[in-house]
Design an enzyme around this catalytic site. Structure first.
Site, PDB file in Angstrom:
ATOM      1  N   GLU A 149       0.895  -1.134  -0.056  1.00 54.52           N
ATOM      2  CA  GLU A 149      -0.030   0.121  -0.005  1.00 54.52           C
ATOM      3  C   GLU A 149       0.944   1.120  -0.103  1.00 54.52           C
ATOM      4  O   GLU A 149       1.889   1.278   0.603  1.00 54.52           O
ATOM      5  CB  GLU A 149      -0.872   0.019   1.402  1.00 54.52           C
ATOM      6  CG  GLU A 149      -1.782   1.149   1.443  1.00 54.52           C
ATOM      7  CD  GLU A 149      -2.995   1.003   2.163  1.00 54.52           C
ATOM      8  OE1 GLU A 149      -2.869  -0.121   3.274  1.00 54.52           O
ATOM      9  OE2 GLU A 149      -3.683   1.713   2.665  1.00 54.52           O
ATOM     10  N   ASN A 153     -12.291  -1.589  -0.902  1.00 56.01           N
ATOM     11  CA  ASN A 153     -11.670  -1.951   0.157  1.00 56.01           C
ATOM     12  C   ASN A 153     -12.250  -1.488   1.295  1.00 56.01           C
ATOM     13  O   ASN A 153     -12.795  -0.440   1.435  1.00 56.01           O
ATOM     14  CB  ASN A 153     -10.226  -1.501   0.043  1.00 56.01           C
ATOM     15  CG  ASN A 153      -9.309  -1.718   1.400  1.00 56.01           C
ATOM     16  OD1 ASN A 153      -9.188  -3.117   1.696  1.00 56.01           O
ATOM     17  ND2 ASN A 153      -9.222  -0.854   2.233  1.00 56.01           N
ATOM     18  N   GLU A 154     -12.494  -2.493   2.302  1.00 58.29           N
ATOM     19  CA  GLU A 154     -13.143  -2.142   3.434  1.00 58.29           C
ATOM     20  C   GLU A 154     -14.210  -0.929   3.399  1.00 58.29           C
ATOM     21  O   GLU A 154     -14.424   0.064   3.819  1.00 58.29           O
ATOM     22  CB  GLU A 154     -12.090  -1.295   4.531  1.00 58.29           C
ATOM     23  CG  GLU A 154     -11.179  -2.633   4.939  1.00 58.29           C
ATOM     24  CD  GLU A 154     -10.433  -2.473   6.269  1.00 58.29           C
ATOM     25  OE1 GLU A 154     -10.104  -1.217   6.664  1.00 58.29           O
ATOM     26  OE2 GLU A 154      -9.615  -3.335   6.642  1.00 58.29           O
ATOM     27  N   TYR A 190      -7.015  -8.454  12.080  1.00 49.19           N
ATOM     28  CA  TYR A 190      -5.799  -8.023  12.499  1.00 49.19           C
ATOM     29  C   TYR A 190      -5.610  -8.643  13.978  1.00 49.19           C
ATOM     30  O   TYR A 190      -6.686  -8.629  14.661  1.00 49.19           O
ATOM     31  CB  TYR A 190      -5.291  -6.641  12.518  1.00 49.19           C
ATOM     32  CG  TYR A 190      -5.079  -5.941  11.154  1.00 49.19           C
ATOM     33  CD1 TYR A 190      -3.850  -6.174  10.740  1.00 49.19           C
ATOM     34  CD2 TYR A 190      -5.921  -5.321  10.249  1.00 49.19           C
ATOM     35  CE1 TYR A 190      -3.482  -5.711   9.547  1.00 49.19           C
ATOM     36  CE2 TYR A 190      -5.655  -4.993   8.939  1.00 49.19           C
ATOM     37  CZ  TYR A 190      -4.347  -5.284   8.590  1.00 49.19           C
ATOM     38  OH  TYR A 190      -4.123  -4.586   7.321  1.00 49.19           O
ATOM     39  N   GLU A 239      -6.101  -9.252   4.179  1.00 52.05           N
ATOM     40  CA  GLU A 239      -5.370  -8.288   5.195  1.00 52.05           C
ATOM     41  C   GLU A 239      -5.226  -9.354   6.590  1.00 52.05           C
ATOM     42  O   GLU A 239      -6.232  -9.192   6.983  1.00 52.05           O
ATOM     43  CB  GLU A 239      -6.191  -6.923   5.497  1.00 52.05           C
ATOM     44  CG  GLU A 239      -5.607  -6.146   4.360  1.00 52.05           C
ATOM     45  CD  GLU A 239      -5.966  -4.627   4.685  1.00 52.05           C
ATOM     46  OE1 GLU A 239      -5.879  -4.322   5.531  1.00 52.05           O
ATOM     47  OE2 GLU A 239      -6.550  -3.839   3.613  1.00 52.05           O
ATOM     48  N   GLN A 274       1.969  -5.803   6.193  1.00 54.57           N
ATOM     49  CA  GLN A 274       2.291  -5.537   4.728  1.00 54.57           C
ATOM     50  C   GLN A 274       3.604  -6.288   4.296  1.00 54.57           C
ATOM     51  O   GLN A 274       4.323  -6.339   5.339  1.00 54.57           O
ATOM     52  CB  GLN A 274       1.935  -4.096   4.340  1.00 54.57           C
ATOM     53  CG  GLN A 274       0.585  -3.639   4.816  1.00 54.57           C
ATOM     54  CD  GLN A 274       0.444  -2.439   4.081  1.00 54.57           C
ATOM     55  OE1 GLN A 274       0.879  -1.801   3.049  1.00 54.57           O
ATOM     56  NE2 GLN A 274      -0.985  -1.621   4.272  1.00 54.57           N
TER      57      GLN A 274
HETATM   58  O1  AHR Z   1      -3.141  -2.443   6.294  1.00 54.01           O
HETATM   59  C1  AHR Z   1      -3.466  -0.852   6.905  1.00 54.01           C
HETATM   60  C2  AHR Z   1      -4.892  -0.491   6.606  1.00 54.01           C
HETATM   61  O2  AHR Z   1      -5.648  -1.330   7.365  1.00 54.01           O
HETATM   62  C3  AHR Z   1      -5.533  -0.887   5.321  1.00 54.01           C
HETATM   63  O3  AHR Z   1      -5.077   0.335   4.488  1.00 54.01           O
HETATM   64  C4  AHR Z   1      -6.944  -0.905   5.654  1.00 54.01           C
HETATM   65  O4  AHR Z   1      -7.387  -1.673   4.570  1.00 54.01           O
HETATM   66  C5  AHR Z   1      -6.883  -1.399   7.018  1.00 54.01           C
HETATM   67  O5  AHR Z   1      -7.848  -1.018   7.861  1.00 54.01           O
END
Ligand code: AHR
Length: 552
Positions: free
Chosen positions: A53, A214-215, A285, A348, A398
């Site tokens: 990103e 995305n999201e 996450y 992610e 990432q």
């Molecule tokens: O990976 C960082 C951010 O986390 C990304 O841009 C987003 O999609 C997620 O919330």
């Protein structure tokens, strides 16, 4: 209370470390049964995906150093990173975001670099920038030097398939399909193919994977699921194929938000169905180490390096929710999409800590990575293998200088993280048949702010290619080695067994730095005992192990 979606809409607050008391205990007896005659599905190489990103030091400083740099590069791409990346066989590489994607106009990143516009980066105003970070620079103002063709060349060099994320919040469906045209139209077929040729690439790139937003529940438009269905349909309804199968990925839930999946699938099923969707993207996450004290996105996070032992258990417990997220979403998807045409994409995943351990002050969301992150990666990849019939693609967040990175790079310095080594060891699973693998091991018990809690005591997965088996085992116990009996059920015997182990000799905070880049690196290991179809081995505390086994 700050939630992740609020953070992504731009808020900031001070983070605080969580601490706790630890009373861990574990038992040594454990067993793994690999059912050689029970294949689950092929492990898609796309499960070994990565994420790039335009954020902090990922692209600029991380991947892109520029053609005129003194840092060795291949057409502007950091050579050391490209070469190390090739080795782990990336399945796919996702770009340009993330949240950044929904502010990105692909037309800004094509043509002669000197003429490309400079744009405000989505991440410019983030409150998570290190205090000493400069107010300018590519993380705040994107010079657009790394655009579509630079990315596609990077994918070719690294050996991974591109996975492009379309801007659904601030561009139109037409902009999307014209991007597909620019990337995929055969030489000379369209005006955009001619433009691509004028930019140096006559032949099409045949990009197969496209994210449609995305999201979309947060930074990607703040839609509700029903609104997003309307946008999704508009984007996916007509896109020129140019003979290339296009696989569209919808923006799935934020971790445990199963309502997003249910409402989206329910609405999509009402009209048109699932023909225009290949994958459904879950994001998860691992961040909350507060032991249930808070769900605040800032308060709940801990340190990347200086954590007390209890945060070891908490972080891995958060990561180990992955299995439940996969099965729960899969079940909901199946209520509407009975043939399961749509597969899960976890594009992610990884750890997310409070700021402070980044290797340079230009690396927003940069963080160090210890043996704990390696264990997290091993457990998660094992989970994906065990659900290879459901998970068709994934991407760790990432690639470099950000979150659970494989690489650290700053100016002329470059190092591999412990997570890199897990990807290197596990690459042997790619394309194999995942085998049913049953683990019996006592859970690890720990104290969660005065309440008893537990974590999976051992994680494993196995796969087969002809007579070659790959078995990976992660021991998440930070204190004790685990003696394990491994039965290869259905195999008459094991011939050659070669092993590799990643461990830190008992230091649960160990990590690699530019000064000491090989503090954590894999070593060869021999299985203690191999007899017929049975192996016994003692897996060190806090370790990730791989065995390559030739079946006889
Ligand atoms: O990976 C960082 C951010 O986390 C990304 O841009 C987003 O999609 C997620 O919330």
């Amino acid at each position: 209370m700050l939630r992740r979606r609020d953070f992504l809409m731009g808020s900031s607050a001070a983070a605080a470390a969580a601490a706790g008391l630890l009373h861990a205990q574990s038992s040594s007896a454990a067993r793994i049964d690999v059912l050689v005659n029970e294949p689950i599905a092929r492990i898609a190489p796309e499960i070994y995906g990565h994420f790039v990103e335009h954020l902090g030091g990922v692209v600029y400083d991380g991947i892109w150093v520029g053609e005129n740099s003194k840092i060795p590069n291949i057409g502007g791409l950091r050579k050391s990173l490209v070469e190390a990346f090739q080795k782990v066989k990336p399945g796919v590489i996702r770009w340009p975001g993330g949240c950044f994607a929904d502010s990105y106009n692909w037309r800004d990143g094509i043509g002669p670099r000197n003429f490309r516009p400079r744009r405000a980066n989505f991440w410019a105003g983030s409150g998570d920038w290190p205090a000493s970070a400069p107010k300018d620079g590519p993380g705040r103002y994107d010079p657009n030097h790394f655009g579509t063709l630079e990315f596609l060349r990077f994918c070719k060099l690294a050996g991974g398939q591109p996975y492009l994320a379309a801007n659904l919040r601030s561009l139109t469906a037409r902009d999307f399909y014209e991007w597909v045209d620019y990337c995929n139209a055969p030489a000379g077929a369209t005006t955009l193919a001619e433009l691509r040729a004028a930019h140096g690439e006559k032949q099409p790139f045949n990009v197969r994977y496209w994210g449609v937003g995305n999201e979309s529940w947060g930074c990607g438009g703040n839609f509700n699921p029903e609104e997003y269905v309307v946008e999704y349909r508009r984007f996916a309804e007509w896109v020129p194929g140019f003979g290339q199968q296009l696989s569209f990925v919808g923006s799935g839930p934020n971790s445990g938000d199963q309502g997003w999946t249910r409402r989206f699938f329910g609405k999509l099923a009402e009209k048109g169905g699932f023909g225009k969707m290949w994958g459904w993207a879950l994001h998860h996450y691992s961040w909350n180490v507060s032991g249930g004290r808070t769900n605040d996105w800032v308060e709940g996070k801990g340190s990347a390096i200086n954590y007390p032992p209890v945060e070891w258990y908490e972080l891995l417990s958060d990561a180990d929710k992955m299995e439940g997220l996969i099965t729960a979403n899969w079940a909901i998807m199946g209520e509407f999409d009975r043939q399961h045409r749509v597969k899960l994409v976890v594009d992610e995943w990884g750890s997310w800590f409070k700021p402070g351990s980044e290797v340079a002050n230009t690396h927003l969301l940069g963080q160090q990575s210890t043996i704990r992150d390696a264990v997290l990666a091993g457990m998660t990849l094992d989970t994906f293998h065990r659900h290879a019939d459901k998970v068709a693609m994934a991407a760790i967040a990432q690639l470099v200088n950000c979150l659970q990175a494989l690489f650290f790079a700053h100016e002329d310095k470059f190092a591999l993280s412990p997570t890199y080594h897990v990807f290197d060891m596990y690459a042997a699973h790619q394309g194999n048949q995942s085998l049913r693998t049953m683990v019996s091991a006592d859970d690890l018990r720990f104290d969660r702010n005065g309440r008893p809690a537990s974590l999976r005591g051992l994680s494993a997965s196995a796969s087969l290619d002809g007579k070659k088996m790959v078995l990976t085992v992660t021991n998440p116990d930070p204190k004790s080695a685990r003696e394990v009996e491994i039965q290869l059920r259905g195999a008459t015997g094991a011939g050659e067994v070669r092993g590799m182990v990643l461990e830190s000799g008992g230091d649960i905070n160990a990590h690699n730095t530019f000064a000491d880049p090989s503090r954590i690196a894999p070593k060869s290991v021999t299985a203690a005992n191999v007899k017929g179809g049975m192996l016994t081995h003692k897996f060190p505390a806090a370790s990730v192990t791989k065995f390559d086994i030739s079946l006889s």
